[in-house]
Design a protein around this motif. Structure first.
Motif, PDB file in Angstrom:
ATOM      1  N   ILE A 243       8.174  -5.363   9.479  1.00  0.00           N
ATOM      2  CA  ILE A 243       8.249  -5.154   8.034  1.00  0.00           C
ATOM      3  C   ILE A 243       6.926  -5.552   7.405  1.00  0.00           C
ATOM      4  CG2 ILE A 243       9.398  -5.873   5.912  1.00  0.00           C
ATOM      5  CD1 ILE A 243      11.955  -6.143   7.459  1.00  0.00           C
ATOM      6  N   THR A 244       6.341  -4.643   6.652  1.00  0.00           N
ATOM      7  CA  THR A 244       5.058  -4.886   5.999  1.00  0.00           C
ATOM      8  C   THR A 244       5.120  -4.437   4.545  1.00  0.00           C
ATOM      9  OG1 THR A 244       4.266  -2.731   6.772  1.00  0.00           O
ATOM     10  CG2 THR A 244       3.697  -4.654   8.111  1.00  0.00           C
ATOM     11  N   PRO A 245       4.354  -5.075   3.671  1.00  0.00           N
ATOM     12  CA  PRO A 245       4.346  -4.663   2.265  1.00  0.00           C
ATOM     13  C   PRO A 245       3.521  -3.397   2.058  1.00  0.00           C
ATOM     14  CG  PRO A 245       2.821  -6.468   2.588  1.00  0.00           C
ATOM     15  CD  PRO A 245       3.523  -6.275   3.902  1.00  0.00           C
ATOM     16  N   LEU A 246       3.811  -2.688   0.971  1.00  0.00           N
ATOM     17  CA  LEU A 246       2.958  -1.576   0.564  1.00  0.00           C
ATOM     18  C   LEU A 246       1.585  -2.124   0.174  1.00  0.00           C
ATOM     19  CD1 LEU A 246       5.384   0.543  -1.663  1.00  0.00           C
ATOM     20  CD2 LEU A 246       5.065   0.602   0.814  1.00  0.00           C
ATOM     21  N   ALA A 247       0.578  -1.270   0.291  1.00  0.00           N
ATOM     22  CA  ALA A 247      -0.783  -1.728  -0.009  1.00  0.00           C
ATOM     23  C   ALA A 247      -1.067  -1.746  -1.510  1.00  0.00           C
ATOM     24  CB  ALA A 247      -1.797  -0.844   0.711  1.00  0.00           C
ATOM     25  N   ARG A 248      -0.698  -0.678  -2.203  1.00  0.00           N
ATOM     26  CA  ARG A 248      -1.013  -0.597  -3.631  1.00  0.00           C
ATOM     27  C   ARG A 248       0.130   0.112  -4.355  1.00  0.00           C
ATOM     28  NH1 ARG A 248      -5.951   2.312  -3.936  1.00  0.00           N
ATOM     29  NH2 ARG A 248      -7.153   0.382  -3.818  1.00  0.00           N
ATOM     30  N   VAL A 249       0.548  -0.442  -5.471  1.00  0.00           N
ATOM     31  CA  VAL A 249       1.685   0.080  -6.228  1.00  0.00           C
ATOM     32  C   VAL A 249       1.273   0.300  -7.674  1.00  0.00           C
ATOM     33  CG1 VAL A 249       3.940  -0.562  -7.183  1.00  0.00           C
ATOM     34  CG2 VAL A 249       3.474  -0.911  -4.753  1.00  0.00           C
TER      35      VAL A 249
ATOM     36  N   VAL B  98      -2.253   5.136  -5.713  1.00  0.00           N
ATOM     37  CA  VAL B  98      -1.306   4.140  -5.237  1.00  0.00           C
ATOM     38  C   VAL B  98      -0.395   4.747  -4.166  1.00  0.00           C
ATOM     39  CG1 VAL B  98      -1.363   2.968  -7.476  1.00  0.00           C
ATOM     40  CG2 VAL B  98       0.441   4.649  -6.992  1.00  0.00           C
ATOM     41  N   ASP B  99       0.419   3.914  -3.574  1.00  0.00           N
ATOM     42  CA  ASP B  99       1.359   4.365  -2.552  1.00  0.00           C
ATOM     43  C   ASP B  99       2.753   4.622  -3.121  1.00  0.00           C
ATOM     44  OD1 ASP B  99      -0.554   4.044  -0.407  1.00  0.00           O
ATOM     45  OD2 ASP B  99      -0.287   1.883  -0.684  1.00  0.00           O
ATOM     46  N   LYS B 100       3.065   3.968  -4.251  1.00  0.00           N
ATOM     47  CA  LYS B 100       4.376   4.140  -4.859  1.00  0.00           C
ATOM     48  C   LYS B 100       4.264   3.889  -6.351  1.00  0.00           C
ATOM     49  CE  LYS B 100       9.233   3.035  -4.029  1.00  0.00           C
ATOM     50  NZ  LYS B 100      10.175   2.379  -3.084  1.00  0.00           N
ATOM     51  N   ILE B 101       5.064   4.630  -7.139  1.00  0.00           N
ATOM     52  CA  ILE B 101       5.083   4.479  -8.591  1.00  0.00           C
ATOM     53  C   ILE B 101       6.484   4.072  -9.013  1.00  0.00           C
ATOM     54  CG2 ILE B 101       4.753   5.612 -10.823  1.00  0.00           C
ATOM     55  CD1 ILE B 101       2.885   7.595  -9.397  1.00  0.00           C
ATOM     56  N   VAL B 102       6.587   2.991  -9.789  1.00  0.00           N
ATOM     57  CA  VAL B 102       7.879   2.525 -10.285  1.00  0.00           C
ATOM     58  C   VAL B 102       7.800   2.369 -11.799  1.00  0.00           C
ATOM     59  CG1 VAL B 102       8.389   1.330  -8.120  1.00  0.00           C
ATOM     60  CG2 VAL B 102       7.298   0.071  -9.983  1.00  0.00           C
ATOM     61  N   GLY B 103       8.955   2.357 -12.425  1.00  0.00           N
ATOM     62  CA  GLY B 103       9.011   2.156 -13.876  1.00  0.00           C
ATOM     63  C   GLY B 103       9.508   3.398 -14.602  1.00  0.00           C
ATOM     64  N   PRO B 104      10.278   3.210 -15.675  1.00  0.00           N
ATOM     65  CA  PRO B 104      10.876   4.320 -16.418  1.00  0.00           C
ATOM     66  C   PRO B 104       9.946   4.878 -17.483  1.00  0.00           C
ATOM     67  CG  PRO B 104      11.622   2.267 -17.341  1.00  0.00           C
ATOM     68  CD  PRO B 104      10.719   1.902 -16.196  1.00  0.00           C
ATOM     69  N   GLY B 105      10.278   6.063 -17.971  1.00  0.00           N
ATOM     70  CA  GLY B 105       9.529   6.682 -19.062  1.00  0.00           C
ATOM     71  C   GLY B 105      10.342   7.806 -19.667  1.00  0.00           C
TER      72      GLY B 105
ATOM     73  N   ALA C 123       7.069  14.124 -14.157  1.00  0.00           N
ATOM     74  CA  ALA C 123       5.839  13.873 -13.398  1.00  0.00           C
ATOM     75  C   ALA C 123       6.145  13.084 -12.129  1.00  0.00           C
ATOM     76  CB  ALA C 123       4.829  13.120 -14.263  1.00  0.00           C
ATOM     77  N   LYS C 124       6.992  12.081 -12.232  1.00  0.00           N
ATOM     78  CA  LYS C 124       7.354  11.306 -11.039  1.00  0.00           C
ATOM     79  C   LYS C 124       8.063  12.196 -10.024  1.00  0.00           C
ATOM     80  CE  LYS C 124       9.134   7.157 -11.549  1.00  0.00           C
ATOM     81  NZ  LYS C 124       9.993   6.082 -12.080  1.00  0.00           N
ATOM     82  N   ARG C 125       8.920  13.071 -10.516  1.00  0.00           N
ATOM     83  CA  ARG C 125       9.627  13.965  -9.605  1.00  0.00           C
ATOM     84  C   ARG C 125       8.641  14.866  -8.862  1.00  0.00           C
ATOM     85  NH1 ARG C 125      14.564  15.215 -11.709  1.00  0.00           N
ATOM     86  NH2 ARG C 125      13.545  15.601 -13.697  1.00  0.00           N
ATOM     87  N   ARG C 126       7.628  15.331  -9.571  1.00  0.00           N
ATOM     88  CA  ARG C 126       6.679  16.277  -8.977  1.00  0.00           C
ATOM     89  C   ARG C 126       5.707  15.616  -7.993  1.00  0.00           C
ATOM     90  NH1 ARG C 126       5.667  21.480 -11.029  1.00  0.00           N
ATOM     91  NH2 ARG C 126       7.288  22.114 -12.497  1.00  0.00           N
ATOM     92  N   VAL C 127       5.369  14.356  -8.223  1.00  0.00           N
ATOM     93  CA  VAL C 127       4.405  13.711  -7.312  1.00  0.00           C
ATOM     94  C   VAL C 127       5.108  13.028  -6.138  1.00  0.00           C
ATOM     95  CG1 VAL C 127       2.738  13.358  -9.178  1.00  0.00           C
ATOM     96  CG2 VAL C 127       4.340  11.509  -8.583  1.00  0.00           C
ATOM     97  N   PHE C 128       6.439  13.019  -6.143  1.00  0.00           N
ATOM     98  CA  PHE C 128       7.155  12.426  -5.021  1.00  0.00           C
ATOM     99  C   PHE C 128       6.828  13.184  -3.736  1.00  0.00           C
ATOM    100  CE2 PHE C 128      10.986  12.347  -2.271  1.00  0.00           C
ATOM    101  CZ  PHE C 128      10.905  11.019  -1.897  1.00  0.00           C
ATOM    102  N   GLY C 129       6.517  12.451  -2.714  1.00  0.00           N
ATOM    103  CA  GLY C 129       6.052  13.046  -1.465  1.00  0.00           C
ATOM    104  C   GLY C 129       4.584  12.739  -1.263  1.00  0.00           C
ATOM    105  N   ARG C 130       3.815  12.907  -2.332  1.00  0.00           N
ATOM    106  CA  ARG C 130       2.443  12.398  -2.319  1.00  0.00           C
ATOM    107  C   ARG C 130       2.476  10.876  -2.356  1.00  0.00           C
ATOM    108  NH1 ARG C 130      -3.068  14.229  -1.942  1.00  0.00           N
ATOM    109  NH2 ARG C 130      -4.329  12.469  -2.661  1.00  0.00           N
ATOM    110  N   VAL C 131       3.363  10.362  -3.209  1.00  0.00           N
ATOM    111  CA  VAL C 131       3.617   8.925  -3.309  1.00  0.00           C
ATOM    112  C   VAL C 131       5.121   8.715  -3.307  1.00  0.00           C
ATOM    113  CG1 VAL C 131       1.510   8.413  -4.608  1.00  0.00           C
ATOM    114  CG2 VAL C 131       3.621   8.990  -5.835  1.00  0.00           C
ATOM    115  N   GLY C 132       5.556   7.488  -3.093  1.00  0.00           N
ATOM    116  CA  GLY C 132       6.952   7.155  -3.273  1.00  0.00           C
ATOM    117  C   GLY C 132       7.232   6.897  -4.743  1.00  0.00           C
ATOM    118  N   ILE C 133       8.497   7.012  -5.135  1.00  0.00           N
ATOM    119  CA  ILE C 133       8.913   6.631  -6.486  1.00  0.00           C
ATOM    120  C   ILE C 133      10.184   5.798  -6.367  1.00  0.00           C
ATOM    121  CG2 ILE C 133       7.889   8.676  -7.562  1.00  0.00           C
ATOM    122  CD1 ILE C 133      10.750   9.812  -7.836  1.00  0.00           C
TER     123      ILE C 133
END
Length: 434
Positions: free
Chosen positions: A124-130, A209-216, A223-233
């Motif tokens: 188990i390892t942490p993500l690098a950048r969020v 980043v490697d993953k994007i979190v947070g509501p909007g 936008a989060k839906r469209r970039v999923f796969g490039r990054v995690g959400i």
């Protein structure tokens, strides 16, 4: 007169009515989809130049470079120092409780040795950048900073980039102070779909980043839906919602205010009360009518309750649990005599608040568990944001010579059955040498 839908499980069309009440269109209209697609394409192709243009258009920010949109560390320090003592202590107390809860979620690597001497395990390892998106607009949300950032810090994420809308360049000092307390590494005054695109693809100034979190809003969600796969959400969040199950023995004013606490978020929020006592439903409605004029966001609450709220009569608490599981609410209050017993019958909920003295509002700020929760019935398959969202799991396989020979025979038979001869030969060769 407060308008709110009244439903009863005795109605022949109850379940169809409930389905209509809980249905949610996330706002991803063709207009939103087209606009977001263009924004993402431009940010991806033009980088900082597109960010500057969109920031000027949407937030009225006149900057010479995206570097000018980064909030310096000194400003975070100043925001924290400028808080009055009560605000600072409240933020620090909430952060400590949130951190303490999430430390219990920290996953650990593990290994074991099987009967053939093979070592198997999980690293188990942490993500690098969020990237953390903090909403702005109708209200400032320092609590969202704490809830999104602290689990990432507990997980050991190397770098946390926060973006926050800044109309006319203004960012709430509370939000900046929360960023300092939570441990954000960099903050940019960026919002909307272009901020999400910048985090996903990177620009000359904003790192990817490697993953994007947070509501909007709807544009951020698309936008989060469209970039999923490039990054995690984390999730595509819908409006806030609360379901209160009450046996009719709690103070009606308490329940009314609990319903208000979610209805005040915005006009699309949903607040529902389920109760086997029709007289109590009347009492709560009367309490809401009496208390509503005192609320600063009374018109938002009124609209929310009219458009998405409901008071639901059920025959008993067993039927109330059935209704709750069908709704799969973000927040579920069990204001009943034996809340622990009832909780055992709840399968679908983002968070459960047990007992008469546990208002959902405590969970929004300082109880400890995360307030980023699955909405719009996604609690059927999704979980609250947690440390596990910021950790990756990597499988480990270390075969002994005898283990490779034994497993090779099994793998070879399966591979040949699938017509994958190279797989079979690769598995067989280790056994041949022994």
């Amino acid at each position: 007169m407060l308008e709110i839908t009244r439903l009863s499980t005795t109605q022949p069309d109850f379940w169809a009515s409930l389905e209509r009440l809980t249905d949610w269109d996330d706002g991803a209209t063709s207009r939103v989809e087209e606009a977001v697609a263009e924004i993402i394409a431009r940010v991806r192709g033009e980088g900082d130049a597109a960010l500057l243009e969109y920031s000027a258009r949407f937030d009225r920010l006149d900057a010479d470079s995206v570097a000018d949109l980064e909030v310096p560390a000194e400003a975070l320090d100043a925001a924290l120092a400028g808080l009055d003592d009560a605000e600072r202590k409240a933020l620090e107390a909430a952060a400590e409780r949130v951190r303490g809860y999430h430390e219990h979620q920290l996953g650990q690597s593990w290994r074991y040795t099987d009967e053939y001497g093979n070592v198997l395990g999980q690293q188990i390892t942490p993500l690098a950048r969020v990237g953390v998106y903090v909403p702005g607009g109708k209200a400032a949300y320092p609590s969202s900073v704490l809830m999104n950032v602290i689990p990432a810090r507990v997980a050991g994420v190397d770098e946390i980039i926060m973006v926050v809308p800044a109309p006319d360049g203004e960012v709430s000092p509370l939000v900046l102070a929360a960023a300092r307390i939570a441990g954000v590494h960099r903050v940019f005054r960026l919002g909307g779909a272009h901020a999400v695109a910048a985090l996903a693809y990177g620009t000359e100034t904003v790192p990817p980043v490697d993953k994007i979190v947070g509501p909007g809003n709807a544009y951020v969600a698309e936008a989060k839906r469209r970039v999923f796969g490039r990054v995690g959400i984390d999730m595509v969040a819908g409006p806030s919602e609360i379901l209160v199950v009450c046996d009719g023995q709690t103070d009606p004013d308490w329940i009314a205010m609990d319903l208000f606490s979610q209805a005040e978020h915005d006009e699309d929020a949903r607040a529902v009360l389920v109760c086997p006592d029709p007289i109590f439903l009347d009492q709560v409605q009367a309490a809401m009518e009496r208390l509503l004029p005192e609320m600063e966001r009374s018109e938002i609450i009124r609209t929310s309750l009219r458009e998405r709220g409901a008071l639901i009569y059920v025959r008993d608490l067993a039927e109330a649990a059935e209704v709750a599981n069908a709704i799969a609410p973000e927040h579920l209050e069990l204001s009943v005599v034996e809340p622990e017993r009832m909780a055992a019958s709840i399968r679908h909920a983002g968070a459960i608040f047990l007992g008469r003295h546990t208002p959902e509002a405590l969970g929004d700020y300082c109880a400890g568990p995360n307030h980023v929760l699955p909405t719009s019935r996604t609690a059927r398959f999704a979980s609250p944001l947690g440390v596990y969202d910021f950790q990756k799991r990597t499988s480990l396989v270390h075969c002994s010579a005898s283990g490779a020979a034994s497993l090779g025979r099994v793998a070879s038979a399966l591979a040949r059955g699938e017509g994958l001869t190279a797989h079979a030969r690769s598995a067989e060769m280790r056994g041949e040498e022994s």
